[in-house]
Design an enzyme around this catalytic site. Structure first.
Site, short mmCIF file in Angstrom:
data_model
loop_
_atom_site.label_atom_id
_atom_site.label_comp_id
_atom_site.label_asym_id
_atom_site.label_seq_id
_atom_site.Cartn_x
_atom_site.Cartn_y
_atom_site.Cartn_z
N LYS A 54 0.78 -0.93 0.13
CA LYS A 54 0.24 -0.12 0.37
C LYS A 54 0.88 0.86 0.04
O LYS A 54 0.88 2.63 -0.23
CB LYS A 54 -1.15 0.07 1.03
CG LYS A 54 -2.17 -0.91 1.33
CD LYS A 54 -2.76 -1.30 2.19
CE LYS A 54 -2.11 -1.53 3.53
NZ LYS A 54 -1.38 -2.80 4.19
N THR A 55 1.92 1.61 0.62
CA THR A 55 2.83 2.75 0.97
C THR A 55 3.54 2.45 -0.28
O THR A 55 4.02 3.92 -0.54
CB THR A 55 4.10 2.27 2.08
OG1 THR A 55 2.45 1.72 3.41
CG2 THR A 55 4.40 3.46 2.61
N ASP A 99 -1.53 6.78 6.57
CA ASP A 99 -1.68 5.44 7.42
C ASP A 99 -2.74 4.99 7.71
O ASP A 99 -2.16 5.97 8.90
CB ASP A 99 -0.22 4.95 7.16
CG ASP A 99 0.27 3.78 6.67
OD1 ASP A 99 -0.58 2.54 6.63
OD2 ASP A 99 1.30 3.26 6.92
N THR A 148 -5.70 -1.43 7.26
CA THR A 148 -5.69 -2.87 7.32
C THR A 148 -6.88 -3.12 7.98
O THR A 148 -7.33 -4.23 7.68
CB THR A 148 -4.18 -3.23 8.25
OG1 THR A 148 -4.66 -2.72 9.33
CG2 THR A 148 -3.34 -3.54 7.94
N ARG A 207 6.81 -8.29 1.93
CA ARG A 207 7.61 -7.45 3.06
C ARG A 207 8.12 -8.65 3.89
O ARG A 207 9.45 -8.57 4.43
CB ARG A 207 6.96 -6.16 4.28
CG ARG A 207 7.66 -6.55 5.13
CD ARG A 207 7.01 -5.14 6.54
NE ARG A 207 6.62 -3.71 5.76
CZ ARG A 207 5.29 -3.89 6.34
NH1 ARG A 207 4.16 -3.97 6.60
NH2 ARG A 207 5.19 -2.38 5.71
P1 ADP Z 1 1.78 -1.56 2.91
O1 ADP Z 1 2.44 -0.62 3.24
O2 ADP Z 1 0.87 -2.70 2.54
O3 ADP Z 1 2.32 -2.29 4.68
P2 ADP Z 1 4.71 -1.57 2.19
O4 ADP Z 1 4.27 -0.91 0.40
O5 ADP Z 1 5.35 -1.14 2.91
O6 ADP Z 1 2.75 -2.08 2.74
O7 ADP Z 1 5.77 -2.79 1.31
C1 ADP Z 1 6.71 -3.27 2.01
C2 ADP Z 1 7.34 -3.57 1.30
O8 ADP Z 1 7.52 -4.81 0.63
C3 ADP Z 1 8.29 -2.90 0.25
O9 ADP Z 1 9.40 -1.67 0.51
C4 ADP Z 1 8.63 -3.53 -0.74
O10 ADP Z 1 10.20 -3.56 -0.78
C5 ADP Z 1 8.09 -4.83 -0.39
N1 ADP Z 1 6.62 -4.93 -1.44
C6 ADP Z 1 5.80 -4.52 -1.56
N2 ADP Z 1 4.72 -4.79 -2.28
C7 ADP Z 1 6.14 -4.98 -3.57
C8 ADP Z 1 5.37 -5.58 -4.99
N3 ADP Z 1 4.80 -5.84 -5.13
N4 ADP Z 1 6.48 -5.57 -5.74
C9 ADP Z 1 7.96 -5.26 -4.70
N5 ADP Z 1 8.30 -5.35 -3.40
C10 ADP Z 1 6.76 -4.74 -2.36
#
Ligand code: ADP
Length: 318
Positions: A54-55, A99, A148, A207
């Site tokens: 998401k981030t 977030d 989430t 992650r």
């Molecule tokens: P969320 O915000 O949903 O908790 P993040 O965007 O922070 O997830 O993702 C965590 C890490 O996972 C990112 O920093 C990246 O390294 C990796 N990641 C997430 N989604 C992908 C993707 N589709 N392709 C490659 N790496 C990803």
């Protein structure tokens, strides 16, 4: 140094954001249209378990639009003036990423309603014993919310997001591509024939996958391994407590509570949460989706139970 690797791991464009094509294909269309019409991107809400991107997508959207990204977490916003100050400083086209937006206090949500709809905020203040209404005009901006826990977002806030996307767990093919890309960032020398052993432990989540790569990379550096063979990998998993199936300590506790404490009779998530002393929403949104997807927990009408696979895991950890 770790931060440097973290930055390299976070995708900055769609080229290195693997999978979730259902979502990214739509986002590309919206980016194209917004640029074409010279308008700001519509407000977007992403939801799904942690670590699914998401981030990262908020970062990519800001990069693709060529706009500044301002990131805040909802719990860091205490008072109405905090939010007004952030909104007031936005420049045209800025992207505000909030977030865990479901944790935003109701009085702050109320500020967002008009900010999102009309790029205006209405503030009331007292003057000579009369209450007056002041209108603040904001620069046109895009709000990206991430959560989430979609069920905890107030209906009026939810309704103000024209674009809502669910992020799903990743399939093996996509996780394979992420390892193949990220192993270079970690300078890991590992054959693709071993990727599946890592994927099995990744919780279908980038992650977690990256965390495993971090651990293996540290392990191989420490032991001076030029190339990681299968037995090195198994030893690394054992040493670094990377459990089979990607189970965390908390998942194992949940399995034990259902299987042992409640003898695998159907049980509510509330009962599991109270035994774990954990917020039921965390279990519902973080642990349960993974345990159900992995066919470890069965969600029956009468409550949660362990599957045959869950019972086998219970035996192992009892
Ligand atoms: P969320 O915000 O949903 O908790 P993040 O965007 O922070 O997830 O993702 C965590 C890490 O996972 C990112 O920093 C990246 O390294 C990796 N990641 C997430 N989604 C992908 C993707 N589709 N392709 C490659 N790496 C990803």
């Amino acid at each position: 140094m770790k931060n440097k690797i973290d930055n390299l791991l976070r995708p900055s464009s769609f080229d290195t954001f693997f999978g979730q094509e259902d979502v990214t294909n739509q986002l590309k269309i919206h980016i194209f249209s917004a640029k074409n019409r010279k308008t700001v991107l519509n407000h977007i809400l992403f939801y799904g378990p942690p670590g699914l991107g998401k981030t990262s997508l908020a970062n990519i959207l800001a990069n693709e639009m060529g706009n500044k990204l301002i990131t805040i977490t909802a719990i860091s916003l205490e008072k109405v003036p905090d939010l007004i100050s952030i909104l007031g400083q936005l420049e045209p086209g800025d992207i505000l990423f909030i977030d865990e937006i479901h944790r935003l206090k109701i009085e702050l949500c109320e500020i967002l309603y008009s900010a999102m709809e009309d790029f205006k905020i209405y503030v009331s203040y007292k003057n000579d014993e009369n209450t007056k209404l002041l209108t603040l005009n904001l620069a046109p901006f895009t709000l990206i919310g991430a959560t989430t826990n979609i069920g905890c977002i107030s209906k009026p806030l939810y309704d103000r997001f024209p674009l809502i996307f669910k992020l799903n767990y990743y399939d093996e093919k996509t996780l394979w591509k992420i390892i193949d890309h990220n192993k270079k960032i970690f300078s890991l020398n590992i054959d693709s024939s071993l990727y599946n052993l890592i994927i099995e432990r990744s919780r279908f989540t980038p992650r977690y996958l990256n965390n495993i790569l971090f651990k293996i990379s540290d392990y191989s550096l420490y032991y001076g391994l030029k190339k990681i063979e299968e037995d090195d990998l198994i030893k690394a998993f054992k040493c670094m407590k990377i459990n089979e199936g990607g189970l965390t300590f908390e998942d194992i506790e949940i399995i034990k509570i259902i299987g042992k404490n409640f003898s695998n009779k159907p049980i509510s998530l509330e009962s599991v949460a109270s035994m774990l002393n954990e917020d039921v929403n965390n279990i519902k949104n973080i642990n349960e989706p993974f345990l159900v997807r992995s066919n470890i927990i069965l969600r029956t009408k009468r409550g949660r139970m362990l599957s045959q696979k869950g019972l086998k895991i219970l035996e192992k950890y009892s």
